[in-house]
Design a protein around this motif. Sequence first.
Motif, PDB file in Angstrom:
ATOM      1  N   ARG A 433       0.726  -1.092  -0.088  1.00 57.23           N
ATOM      2  CA  ARG A 433      -0.497   0.065  -0.180  1.00 57.23           C
ATOM      3  C   ARG A 433       0.681   1.262  -0.151  1.00 57.23           C
ATOM      4  O   ARG A 433       0.342   2.219  -0.749  1.00 57.23           O
ATOM      5  N   THR A 469      -5.796   1.720   1.441  1.00 59.86           N
ATOM      6  CA  THR A 469      -6.649   1.342   2.163  1.00 59.86           C
ATOM      7  C   THR A 469      -7.824   0.401   1.570  1.00 59.86           C
ATOM      8  O   THR A 469      -7.517   0.325   0.198  1.00 59.86           O
ATOM      9  N   ALA A 476      -9.905  -2.349  -2.980  1.00 62.87           N
ATOM     10  CA  ALA A 476      -9.590  -1.075  -2.451  1.00 62.87           C
ATOM     11  C   ALA A 476      -9.955   0.241  -2.465  1.00 62.87           C
ATOM     12  O   ALA A 476     -11.231   0.225  -3.102  1.00 62.87           O
TER      13      ALA A 476
END
Length: 497
Positions: A433, A469, A476
Motif C-alpha cells: 500500500r 487502504t 481497494a
Amino acid sequence: MTDEDSETFHVLHVDDDASVRDLVASFLPLERPALEVRSFASAPAALDALDGVDCIVSDYEMPEMDGLAFLKRVRADSPDLPFVLYTAAGSEELAAEAISAGVTDYFPKSTKREQYTLLANRVQNFATQYRTARAMGAQQRRFRKLVEYSSDVVSIVDANGVFQYLSPAASNVFGYDPDDLVGEVGFDYLHPDDVEYAVETLFEAIADPSYRPVITFRFAHPEKGWVVLENTGRNLIDDPDIEGFVINSHDVTERVAHVAELERQRDRLAEFASVVSHDLRNPLSVAGGNLSLLEQTGDTAHAAHIRLALERMETIIDDLLTLAREGENINSLGPVSLSAVAESAWQSVDTKSARLSVDTPLVVLADAGRLQQLLENLFSNAVTYAGPTAHVRVFDLRDDRTHDPAPTTGQQNEPTRGFAVADDGPGIPPSDRERVLDYGVSSDPDRTGFGLAIVRRVAEAHGWTVTVTDRPDGGAMFVFTDVRTPAPDAADDHPPA
C-alpha cells in the motif's frame, strides 16, 4: 599626548567683566590645550550658543540675568551639561541654592595662576565625563533601537530555559506578547520531537561558555502553527549585566519549505531519469532488434513488433509528461462539484461493463481539470484490477460510516473534509500500500505504473493527503483528506465541473 589632549572640548564662558573673560580665555587653553573657550558678556546671549558645548563656566552677579537664573534655564533643556559657577560673590545660601538647581561645581574667583590651573583641570574633567556619557548614551539608544526594531527575537533564558527577557519582535515571530512569556519555560513551546535536542544543546553551552551553538527547532505560534526558528546562542550567565543565556531567533519557515521543495524537485528529476533510462530502454531495444531483423530478412512481420515497441514508448513519454505537469503547484483553486467531475471522468475512461456510484454532494476547492485527471487514473486502475464488471464508488467521508473523518488542518476560514474512491475488487495487500503510489509500480506488464503516481502528484499539488487502504467489505480504497471546501455561500455558486 593622551586621547583627551587629542580632541577639542568646547567651553562657553559668561562674565560681564571683559578682563575676566580675557583671562579665562587665555589661561584655560594654556593649561589644557584641548579646551577651546567662547566668551559672552551676558547670559541671554549665551543661551543661543549652547549647541555643541561641553561645559559652561559662568559668573553669578551679571545684569539682565544672573548666573543662578542662567543655570536654571540651561537645566531646563540640558540637565546633564556641566555648569561651573565661577564667582567672587559666594555664600552658603547661594551655594545651597546652586546645588539645588543642579550646578556641577561652585568655584571661587582668584587672580592666582594656581586657581586657573585648577579651574582648567576641573573643566576638562567635567567635559570629558560629559562627552563620554553622551557617547555611551548614544550607543545605548542605538543598541536599544536595534533590538526594538530588529526582525529577529533577542531573548534571555536562565539555566533552566525560563524566559527572563524577550525583545519586541517576539510579538510577530513567536506570536506572543513578550511580557506574557517572561517567566515561562521556553521548552514548553517547542515541538515535542525537538525538545531533547534543544535541552542538550543548552546544557552543553552552559558547561562550555565558549560554545556558541546554532540550532533549528519548531516553535508553537498561536496563529501560524509550527514555525521553524534558527537560533544562535551565547552563554552570558556569568556576566552581571545579563546573567543568562542570550538567544537570537530568526524565522526560517519559508526558507526550510523552499529547501524541502527543491529537494522534492531534485528527487523527482532523479526518478524521471531512472524511469526514462529503465522503462524506455526495453522497448527501444525491441524496436532496434526487430529493425535489424527486418533489414536482414525483409520479413515485414517484424514491423508489427517495431510498431508495438514505439507505441509503448509513446505511452511512457505521455505519462511522464502528464506526471510532470500534474506535480506542479496549483495557484488558483475554485469551487468544484466532486460528483460532476467524477461523472465526467467516468465518461473519459474505457470502463468496460463497470458501474459508478457517486454518493456525495461535496463541493471542493480544486482545479477541475487536474481533479478529473486524478479520478480518471483511479477509475482506470479500478477497472484494470477489479475487473470489467467492477463497482466503483465515490463518497464523502463524513457521509460514509466505514471510515472515520480525518482531522482538519486547512487554512483559516476554509473548512476541510475528505472523500474516497473505492472498488469491490481484491484490494491491495498491506505490504504494497505504501509503494503503489510510487513511480513505475505495477503488477500489469502492459501498464507504465505511472497512473497512481499521477494521483499522488495531483493530490500533493492541491495540498491533500492520500492514503491507500481497503474497505471492510473488500476492495481497494483511496482516501483523500485535508481537502479544503469553500464557504457555504461560495459553494452555492460552484460550476458543474
